[in-house]
Design a protein around this motif. Structure first.
Motif, PDB file in Angstrom:
ATOM      1  N   GLN A 243      70.028  16.081   4.822  1.00  0.00           N
ATOM      2  CA  GLN A 243      69.014  15.965   3.772  1.00  0.00           C
ATOM      3  C   GLN A 243      69.652  15.698   2.409  1.00  0.00           C
ATOM      4  OE1 GLN A 243      66.455  19.392   3.648  1.00  0.00           O
ATOM      5  NE2 GLN A 243      64.898  18.411   2.387  1.00  0.00           N
ATOM      6  N   GLY A 244      70.915  16.096   2.260  1.00  0.00           N
ATOM      7  CA  GLY A 244      71.602  15.908   0.991  1.00  0.00           C
ATOM      8  C   GLY A 244      72.229  14.538   0.826  1.00  0.00           C
ATOM      9  N   ALA A 245      72.163  13.703   1.868  1.00  0.00           N
ATOM     10  CA  ALA A 245      72.701  12.345   1.789  1.00  0.00           C
ATOM     11  C   ALA A 245      71.580  11.359   1.486  1.00  0.00           C
ATOM     12  CB  ALA A 245      73.368  11.975   3.113  1.00  0.00           C
ATOM     13  N   LYS A 246      71.921  10.298   0.799  1.00  0.00           N
ATOM     14  CA  LYS A 246      70.923   9.248   0.556  1.00  0.00           C
ATOM     15  C   LYS A 246      70.699   8.397   1.809  1.00  0.00           C
ATOM     16  CE  LYS A 246      71.894   9.014  -4.393  1.00  0.00           C
ATOM     17  NZ  LYS A 246      72.438   8.197  -5.519  1.00  0.00           N
ATOM     18  N   ILE A 247      71.762   8.266   2.626  1.00  0.00           N
ATOM     19  CA  ILE A 247      71.699   7.478   3.853  1.00  0.00           C
ATOM     20  C   ILE A 247      72.503   8.197   4.929  1.00  0.00           C
ATOM     21  CG2 ILE A 247      72.247   5.267   4.962  1.00  0.00           C
ATOM     22  CD1 ILE A 247      72.252   4.003   2.151  1.00  0.00           C
ATOM     23  N   CYS A 248      71.952   8.275   6.149  1.00  0.00           N
ATOM     24  CA  CYS A 248      72.648   8.892   7.285  1.00  0.00           C
ATOM     25  C   CYS A 248      72.913   7.835   8.352  1.00  0.00           C
ATOM     26  CB  CYS A 248      71.821  10.014   7.886  1.00  0.00           C
ATOM     27  SG  CYS A 248      71.454  11.367   6.752  1.00  0.00           S
ATOM     28  N   LEU A 249      74.170   7.571   8.628  1.00  0.00           N
ATOM     29  CA  LEU A 249      74.523   6.574   9.632  1.00  0.00           C
ATOM     30  C   LEU A 249      74.335   7.127  11.038  1.00  0.00           C
ATOM     31  CD1 LEU A 249      77.828   5.101   8.151  1.00  0.00           C
ATOM     32  CD2 LEU A 249      75.521   4.117   8.038  1.00  0.00           C
ATOM     33  N   GLY A 250      73.822   6.281  11.921  1.00  0.00           N
ATOM     34  CA  GLY A 250      73.674   6.644  13.326  1.00  0.00           C
ATOM     35  C   GLY A 250      74.481   5.683  14.181  1.00  0.00           C
ATOM     36  N   LEU A 251      75.619   6.151  14.737  1.00  0.00           N
ATOM     37  CA  LEU A 251      76.475   5.320  15.583  1.00  0.00           C
ATOM     38  C   LEU A 251      76.287   5.728  17.042  1.00  0.00           C
ATOM     39  CD1 LEU A 251      79.795   5.213  13.506  1.00  0.00           C
ATOM     40  CD2 LEU A 251      77.740   3.811  13.292  1.00  0.00           C
ATOM     41  N   LEU A 252      76.331   4.758  17.927  1.00  0.00           N
ATOM     42  CA  LEU A 252      76.112   4.991  19.351  1.00  0.00           C
ATOM     43  C   LEU A 252      77.444   5.080  20.086  1.00  0.00           C
ATOM     44  CD1 LEU A 252      73.300   2.334  19.916  1.00  0.00           C
ATOM     45  CD2 LEU A 252      73.030   4.753  19.309  1.00  0.00           C
ATOM     46  N   SER A 253      77.405   5.645  21.287  1.00  0.00           N
ATOM     47  CA  SER A 253      78.558   5.617  22.182  1.00  0.00           C
ATOM     48  C   SER A 253      78.313   4.545  23.229  1.00  0.00           C
ATOM     49  CB  SER A 253      78.760   6.976  22.865  1.00  0.00           C
ATOM     50  OG  SER A 253      79.697   6.860  23.922  1.00  0.00           O
ATOM     51  N   LYS A 254      79.086   3.466  23.154  1.00  0.00           N
ATOM     52  CA  LYS A 254      78.931   2.402  24.152  1.00  0.00           C
ATOM     53  C   LYS A 254      79.346   2.907  25.534  1.00  0.00           C
ATOM     54  CE  LYS A 254      77.668  -0.686  21.090  1.00  0.00           C
ATOM     55  NZ  LYS A 254      77.746   0.138  19.874  1.00  0.00           N
ATOM     56  N   GLY A 255      80.376   3.767  25.568  1.00  0.00           N
ATOM     57  CA  GLY A 255      80.822   4.309  26.844  1.00  0.00           C
ATOM     58  C   GLY A 255      79.767   5.161  27.511  1.00  0.00           C
ATOM     59  N   ASN A 256      78.892   5.757  26.710  1.00  0.00           N
ATOM     60  CA  ASN A 256      77.800   6.574  27.239  1.00  0.00           C
ATOM     61  C   ASN A 256      76.508   5.784  27.380  1.00  0.00           C
ATOM     62  OD1 ASN A 256      78.532   9.118  28.055  1.00  0.00           O
ATOM     63  ND2 ASN A 256      77.426  10.197  26.443  1.00  0.00           N
ATOM     64  N   ARG A 257      76.574   4.483  27.148  1.00  0.00           N
ATOM     65  CA  ARG A 257      75.426   3.586  27.282  1.00  0.00           C
ATOM     66  C   ARG A 257      74.236   4.039  26.433  1.00  0.00           C
ATOM     67  NH1 ARG A 257      75.014   2.700  33.747  1.00  0.00           N
ATOM     68  NH2 ARG A 257      74.977   4.967  33.699  1.00  0.00           N
ATOM     69  N   ASP A 258      74.539   4.512  25.225  1.00  0.00           N
ATOM     70  CA  ASP A 258      73.494   5.003  24.321  1.00  0.00           C
ATOM     71  C   ASP A 258      72.632   3.868  23.792  1.00  0.00           C
ATOM     72  OD1 ASP A 258      74.446   7.595  24.504  1.00  0.00           O
ATOM     73  OD2 ASP A 258      75.571   7.509  22.619  1.00  0.00           O
ATOM     74  N   LEU A 259      71.328   4.101  23.780  1.00  0.00           N
ATOM     75  CA  LEU A 259      70.390   3.264  23.035  1.00  0.00           C
ATOM     76  C   LEU A 259      69.702   4.094  21.948  1.00  0.00           C
ATOM     77  CD1 LEU A 259      68.852   1.122  25.933  1.00  0.00           C
ATOM     78  CD2 LEU A 259      70.569   0.439  24.242  1.00  0.00           C
ATOM     79  N   HIS A 260      69.871   5.402  22.017  1.00  0.00           N
ATOM     80  CA  HIS A 260      69.538   6.317  20.939  1.00  0.00           C
ATOM     81  C   HIS A 260      70.382   7.560  21.167  1.00  0.00           C
ATOM     82  CE1 HIS A 260      67.086   8.523  23.896  1.00  0.00           C
ATOM     83  NE2 HIS A 260      67.002   9.516  23.016  1.00  0.00           N
ATOM     84  N   THR A 261      70.481   8.435  20.181  1.00  0.00           N
ATOM     85  CA  THR A 261      71.280   9.650  20.301  1.00  0.00           C
ATOM     86  C   THR A 261      70.497  10.837  19.752  1.00  0.00           C
ATOM     87  OG1 THR A 261      72.327   9.538  18.112  1.00  0.00           O
ATOM     88  CG2 THR A 261      73.373   8.269  19.901  1.00  0.00           C
TER      89      THR A 261
END
Length: 358
Positions: A243-261
């Motif tokens: 909440q204290g950040a202006k932007i929160c990055l969301g990175l996926l794990s390709k090895g885990n076949r992520d399409l969301h986390t």
């Protein structure tokens, strides 16, 4: 309501513990046995843990079976066994749990059939036929689990916790130490190239803050350490950093076949602005440029982050809309646990009042 024997990590910072507490908020009696602590104790040495991890804990199975036999004997009034992860339990162990004669649920938010973690899930995959319901996070896991003998597979989305991740009512209460322009909270993973991605953002002039485990192992750490604020966060510190950040990055794990986390759910619910990789699941969860921001590569991420940092009104509008959509999506732990229990006929009442705080 049910007496649930819960086999998972009991540490308050873990999502396993969050789900156990959500089951309690739904009115159930939950008794937790900490499986990770058990495995660590039976392994005798923390230095052997990597070996057991890579071999699917098969060399511990004789001891784990004895442990399971004791757990079953200590809980004669059990109505349901809920196994979180399941990587420590082989077929012989599961046979002991089946003797209790109650439904057994597997909840696994990793990708056991994806292969990223080597042999870690070998014991689990051999035990799938023993579960009455297997709960997975990825659509691709459904058929793969069935091919390995799973009787019934339910796909759900990852979840935030309605209590743990509720935002600060007054943002002024967020400590200055957790405020930032752009934040990434997550683990460094070999072969995932998260460090290379973040370094590109830094070299473009974006002011990054990084939290998480194992970043010192990155070959680029000498260039990242100035932006590294410390190891993984939990509880109110975690919410404060979001909440204290202006932007929160969301990175996926390709090895885990992520399409969301997990972050895809937690960030908007906790009052953060989600800026994540564009995927089919992300665009189903949130409307792009209205409820979240998406990108396809580092260059696009740099562009949208600079646009957002320059536009206070846009950030606030997207953050508020993302929070509203997160509530509407109903991917909180209570909602998801309720859905799972209905699958094994343990939520006959339809008037249960879920405890989340909007």
């Amino acid at each position: 309501m049910a007496n649930i024997l819960y086999l998972g990590n009991s540490h308050p910072s873990t999502t396993s513990c969050h789900r156990a507490n959500a089951l309690r908020r739904l009115g159930h009696t939950v008794k937790i046995y900490d499986v990770d602590e058990m495995a660590c104790r039976l392994a005798f040495s923390k230095f052997l843990e990597p070996i057991h991890f890579r071999t699917g804990y098969r060399f511990l199975q004789t001891k784990v079976v004895k442990w399971a036999r004791r757990v079953v004997a200590e809980n004669p009034e059990t109505d349901l066994i809920w196994v979180n992860s399941g990587d420590k339990f082989g077929p012989e162990c599961m046979a002991e749990f089946k003797k209790r004669g109650v439904p057994i649920i597997l909840y696994n938010n990793d990708d056991p059939t994806g292969g990223r973690d080597g042999g870690r899930f070998n014991s689990l995959l051999a035990s799938l036929p023993f579960y009455d319901l297997c709960v997975v996070m990825r659509e691709v896991n459904v058929e793969e689990f069935k091919e390995k003998g799973a009787k019934k597979v339910l796909r759900v989305m990852m979840s935030y916790d309605e209590i743990i991740h509720k935002p600060f009512i007054d943002p002024a209460d967020i400590p200055q130490a957790f405020r930032s322009e752009v934040v990434f909270i997550g683990t460094w993973m070999r072969h995932e190239k998260r460090d290379e991605f973040i370094l590109k953002l830094i070299n473009s002039g974006l002011p990054l803050a990084i939290y998480g485990e194992r970043w010192e192992k990155s070959p680029y750490f000498k260039d990242l350490k100035h932006y590294y604020r410390g190891k993984g966060l939990s509880g109110r510190d975690y919410v404060a950093a979001i909440q204290g950040a202006k932007i929160c990055l969301g990175l996926l794990s390709k090895g885990n076949r992520d399409l969301h986390t997990q972050r895809s759910m937690e960030v908007p619910y906790a009052g953060g602005l989600l800026c994540a990789e564009r995927t089919s699941e992300h665009t189903e969860l949130y409307k792009e440029y209205a409820e979240a921001i998406f990108w396809s590569d580092a260059n696009e991420c740099i562009l949208v982050c600079k646009q957002l940092l320059a536009n206070h009104k846009m950030r606030n509008t997207i953050t508020a809309a993302g929070k509203q959509r997160a509530n509407q999506n109903k991917n909180g732990n209570e909602d998801v646990c309720y859905q799972i229990l209905k699958e094994v006929n343990l939520m006959e009442r339809t008037d249960v009042q879920l405890q989340y705080i909007k």
